[in-house]
Design a protein around this motif. Structure first.
Motif, PDB file in Angstrom:
ATOM      1  N   ILE A  90      36.241  37.251  48.511  1.00 31.73           N
ATOM      2  CA  ILE A  90      36.657  36.848  46.931  1.00 31.73           C
ATOM      3  C   ILE A  90      37.924  37.002  46.965  1.00 31.73           C
ATOM      4  CG2 ILE A  90      36.077  38.931  46.005  1.00 31.73           C
ATOM      5  CD1 ILE A  90      35.372  35.388  44.436  1.00 31.73           C
ATOM      6  N   GLU A  91      38.811  38.278  47.439  1.00 35.91           N
ATOM      7  CA  GLU A  91      40.215  38.331  47.304  1.00 35.91           C
ATOM      8  C   GLU A  91      40.920  37.149  48.124  1.00 35.91           C
ATOM      9  OE1 GLU A  91      41.148  43.052  46.781  1.00 35.91           O
ATOM     10  OE2 GLU A  91      40.281  42.270  48.854  1.00 35.91           O
ATOM     11  N   ASP A  92      40.455  36.897  49.085  1.00 34.79           N
ATOM     12  CA  ASP A  92      41.266  35.764  49.840  1.00 34.79           C
ATOM     13  C   ASP A  92      41.041  34.504  49.082  1.00 34.79           C
ATOM     14  OD1 ASP A  92      41.770  37.474  52.034  1.00 34.79           O
ATOM     15  OD2 ASP A  92      40.027  36.920  53.177  1.00 34.79           O
ATOM     16  N   LEU A  93      40.036  34.209  48.498  1.00 33.36           N
ATOM     17  CA  LEU A  93      39.644  33.011  47.667  1.00 33.36           C
ATOM     18  C   LEU A  93      40.800  33.064  46.629  1.00 33.36           C
ATOM     19  CD1 LEU A  93      38.041  30.510  47.553  1.00 33.36           C
ATOM     20  CD2 LEU A  93      36.495  31.566  46.145  1.00 33.36           C
ATOM     21  N   ALA A  94      40.881  34.236  46.076  1.00 35.19           N
ATOM     22  CA  ALA A  94      41.627  34.298  44.798  1.00 35.19           C
ATOM     23  C   ALA A  94      43.118  34.043  45.105  1.00 35.19           C
ATOM     24  CB  ALA A  94      41.654  35.725  44.046  1.00 35.19           C
ATOM     25  N   ARG A  95      43.360  34.710  46.217  1.00 40.62           N
ATOM     26  CA  ARG A  95      44.974  34.416  46.580  1.00 40.62           C
ATOM     27  C   ARG A  95      45.407  33.022  46.963  1.00 40.62           C
ATOM     28  NH1 ARG A  95      44.570  39.740  49.154  1.00 40.62           N
ATOM     29  NH2 ARG A  95      43.100  38.903  50.988  1.00 40.62           N
ATOM     30  N   GLN A  96      44.295  32.147  47.251  1.00 38.08           N
ATOM     31  CA  GLN A  96      44.349  30.914  47.649  1.00 38.08           C
ATOM     32  C   GLN A  96      44.983  29.999  46.565  1.00 38.08           C
ATOM     33  OE1 GLN A  96      41.058  29.210  49.802  1.00 38.08           O
ATOM     34  NE2 GLN A  96      41.208  30.790  51.430  1.00 38.08           N
ATOM     35  N   HIS A 114      27.367  52.585  36.723  1.00 36.64           N
ATOM     36  CA  HIS A 114      27.023  53.191  37.885  1.00 36.64           C
ATOM     37  C   HIS A 114      27.640  52.231  39.136  1.00 36.64           C
ATOM     38  CE1 HIS A 114      24.347  55.480  40.227  1.00 36.64           C
ATOM     39  NE2 HIS A 114      23.768  54.174  41.158  1.00 36.64           N
ATOM     40  N   VAL A 115      27.729  50.799  38.841  1.00 36.00           N
ATOM     41  CA  VAL A 115      28.538  50.055  39.925  1.00 36.00           C
ATOM     42  C   VAL A 115      29.780  50.399  40.310  1.00 36.00           C
ATOM     43  CG1 VAL A 115      29.418  47.847  40.210  1.00 36.00           C
ATOM     44  CG2 VAL A 115      27.231  47.965  39.594  1.00 36.00           C
ATOM     45  N   GLN A 116      30.583  51.160  39.382  1.00 33.21           N
ATOM     46  CA  GLN A 116      31.884  51.607  39.470  1.00 33.21           C
ATOM     47  C   GLN A 116      31.857  52.841  40.012  1.00 33.21           C
ATOM     48  OE1 GLN A 116      34.542  51.270  35.787  1.00 33.21           O
ATOM     49  NE2 GLN A 116      32.921  50.084  34.906  1.00 33.21           N
ATOM     50  N   LYS A 117      30.782  53.646  39.954  1.00 33.70           N
ATOM     51  CA  LYS A 117      30.708  54.921  40.903  1.00 33.70           C
ATOM     52  C   LYS A 117      30.328  54.438  42.299  1.00 33.70           C
ATOM     53  CE  LYS A 117      29.067  57.816  37.118  1.00 33.70           C
ATOM     54  NZ  LYS A 117      27.728  58.685  36.504  1.00 33.70           N
ATOM     55  N   ILE A 118      29.389  53.754  42.562  1.00 37.99           N
ATOM     56  CA  ILE A 118      28.928  53.132  43.909  1.00 37.99           C
ATOM     57  C   ILE A 118      30.570  52.600  44.591  1.00 37.99           C
ATOM     58  CG2 ILE A 118      27.871  51.505  45.174  1.00 37.99           C
ATOM     59  CD1 ILE A 118      25.535  51.541  43.106  1.00 37.99           C
ATOM     60  N   MET A 119      31.174  51.786  44.003  1.00 39.74           N
ATOM     61  CA  MET A 119      32.055  51.093  44.687  1.00 39.74           C
ATOM     62  C   MET A 119      33.355  52.094  44.771  1.00 39.74           C
ATOM     63  SD  MET A 119      31.927  47.493  42.932  1.00 39.74           S
ATOM     64  CE  MET A 119      33.486  46.660  44.119  1.00 39.74           C
ATOM     65  N   GLY A 120      33.622  52.738  43.712  1.00 41.00           N
ATOM     66  CA  GLY A 120      34.841  53.538  43.306  1.00 41.00           C
ATOM     67  C   GLY A 120      35.870  52.635  42.593  1.00 41.00           C
ATOM     68  N   LYS A 121      36.629  53.360  41.631  1.00 41.21           N
ATOM     69  CA  LYS A 121      37.353  52.780  40.608  1.00 41.21           C
ATOM     70  C   LYS A 121      38.475  51.637  41.386  1.00 41.21           C
ATOM     71  CE  LYS A 121      40.197  53.155  36.712  1.00 41.21           C
ATOM     72  NZ  LYS A 121      41.101  52.237  37.034  1.00 41.21           N
ATOM     73  N   ALA A 122      39.134  52.236  42.400  1.00 43.44           N
ATOM     74  CA  ALA A 122      40.046  51.397  43.164  1.00 43.44           C
ATOM     75  C   ALA A 122      39.521  50.026  43.678  1.00 43.44           C
ATOM     76  CB  ALA A 122      40.707  51.987  44.329  1.00 43.44           C
ATOM     77  N   LYS A 123      38.280  49.977  44.367  1.00 45.78           N
ATOM     78  CA  LYS A 123      37.372  48.805  44.767  1.00 45.78           C
ATOM     79  C   LYS A 123      37.016  48.003  43.942  1.00 45.78           C
ATOM     80  CE  LYS A 123      33.864  47.799  48.274  1.00 45.78           C
ATOM     81  NZ  LYS A 123      32.761  48.175  49.271  1.00 45.78           N
ATOM     82  N   PHE A 124      36.366  48.573  42.780  1.00 46.93           N
ATOM     83  CA  PHE A 124      35.843  47.715  41.523  1.00 46.93           C
ATOM     84  C   PHE A 124      37.075  46.939  40.968  1.00 46.93           C
ATOM     85  CE2 PHE A 124      34.698  47.284  37.198  1.00 46.93           C
ATOM     86  CZ  PHE A 124      33.694  46.472  37.171  1.00 46.93           C
ATOM     87  N   ASP A 125      38.198  47.706  40.687  1.00 48.95           N
ATOM     88  CA  ASP A 125      39.309  46.956  40.150  1.00 48.95           C
ATOM     89  C   ASP A 125      39.775  45.777  41.129  1.00 48.95           C
ATOM     90  OD1 ASP A 125      39.103  48.537  38.020  1.00 48.95           O
ATOM     91  OD2 ASP A 125      40.772  50.041  38.531  1.00 48.95           O
ATOM     92  N   ARG A 126      39.857  45.882  42.343  1.00 43.34           N
ATOM     93  CA  ARG A 126      40.252  44.821  43.107  1.00 43.34           C
ATOM     94  C   ARG A 126      39.356  43.720  42.894  1.00 43.34           C
ATOM     95  NH1 ARG A 126      40.211  47.195  48.947  1.00 43.34           N
ATOM     96  NH2 ARG A 126      40.210  45.255  49.539  1.00 43.34           N
ATOM     97  N   PHE A 127      38.066  44.102  43.067  1.00 40.52           N
ATOM     98  CA  PHE A 127      36.971  43.116  42.691  1.00 40.52           C
ATOM     99  C   PHE A 127      37.126  42.119  41.246  1.00 40.52           C
ATOM    100  CE2 PHE A 127      32.727  41.868  41.259  1.00 40.52           C
ATOM    101  CZ  PHE A 127      32.402  40.839  42.004  1.00 40.52           C
ATOM    102  N   LYS A 128      37.298  43.139  40.189  1.00 42.26           N
ATOM    103  CA  LYS A 128      37.458  42.481  39.008  1.00 42.26           C
ATOM    104  C   LYS A 128      38.657  41.645  38.674  1.00 42.26           C
ATOM    105  CE  LYS A 128      37.143  43.668  34.204  1.00 42.26           C
ATOM    106  NZ  LYS A 128      36.864  44.859  33.247  1.00 42.26           N
ATOM    107  N   ASN A 129      39.697  42.000  39.550  1.00 38.49           N
ATOM    108  CA  ASN A 129      41.027  41.324  39.358  1.00 38.49           C
ATOM    109  C   ASN A 129      41.252  39.982  40.114  1.00 38.49           C
ATOM    110  OD1 ASN A 129      42.049  43.448  37.560  1.00 38.49           O
ATOM    111  ND2 ASN A 129      42.942  44.656  39.553  1.00 38.49           N
ATOM    112  N   ALA A 130      40.099  39.737  41.037  1.00 39.26           N
ATOM    113  CA  ALA A 130      39.946  38.729  41.658  1.00 39.26           C
ATOM    114  C   ALA A 130      39.693  37.504  40.783  1.00 39.26           C
ATOM    115  CB  ALA A 130      38.943  38.707  42.722  1.00 39.26           C
TER     116      ALA A 130
END
Length: 201
Positions: A90-96, A114-130
């Motif tokens: 999804i990050e690659d798709l967003a960059r395109q 709970h999703v944010q705990k599983i992923m960790g804040k940094a990874k979740f933010d990367r996902f959301k920002n895509a």
């Protein structure tokens, strides 16, 4: 020509065990099928009509043998892992910048925390920002498969249905979107993967 893509979240990006709630609730004394009261409670919680505190309180009343902590653990037990390859996809798709990307998920406050705990804040933010917009049912007070939720996303963002592609693992949801002229992919869990999207467009 597709210009916009709307993604579901559960079992599209994050893996789920949807049956765990049934298995665990049966052990607490539920019948083999969750009754209309529980289904209604879940649906109201997913559109933010009731608070997390009220939701847990009602389940505690229905299942007095389970502590509130146990109920939360059961409820969040359906959330499994988020494969890194899907995040990179999804990050690659967003960059395109070829498509406008949106997330549209039936989810509740307990689950997204709970999703944010599983992923960790940094990874979740990367996902959301895509995504251009990140729509969660409990925040927008609408849930799939209501046609109103698709109309809301289309109208708020000036999207044309015929230029929009929607991916969801629940056929009821994709059928509802198709009725509005949205092209859909009903992703089959265990057989399809979102990283195969290019072959579906």
């Amino acid at each position: 020509m597709i210009k916009n893509i709307i993604f579901d979240f559960g079992d599209v990006f994050i893996n789920l065990d949807k049956e765990i709630i049934f298995r665990e609730m049966i052990q607490l004394g539920a019948s083999e099928h969750l009754g209309p009261e529980l289904i209604d409670l879940n649906n109201r919680y997913e559109v933010g009509q009731i608070s997390t505190e009220h939701f847990i309180s009602r389940l505690s009343a229905i299942y007095p043998s389970a502590s509130p902590t146990r109920i939360v653990d059961i409820w969040n037990g359906m959330l499994l892992d988020f494969p890194d390859e899907r995040l990179h996809f999804i990050e690659d798709l967003a960059r395109q910048q070829r498509y406008r990307l949106f997330l549209l998920s039936n989810t509740n406050e307990l689950h997204i925390e709970h999703v944010q705990k599983i992923m960790g804040k940094a990874k979740f933010d990367r996902f959301k920002n895509a995504f251009e917009k990140f729509y969660l049912s409990h925040e927008i007070k609408l849930r799939k498969p209501s046609s109103a939720i698709y109309q809301f996303v289309l109208e708020e963002n000036g999207l044309k249905a015929e230029e929009t592609f929607f991916i969801d693992d629940t056929q009821e949801n994709t059928r509802a979107a198709e009725k509005l002229g949205i092209r859909c992919w009903n992703l089959r869990v265990g057989k399809d993967d979102i990283v195969q999207l290019k072959s579906r467009l």
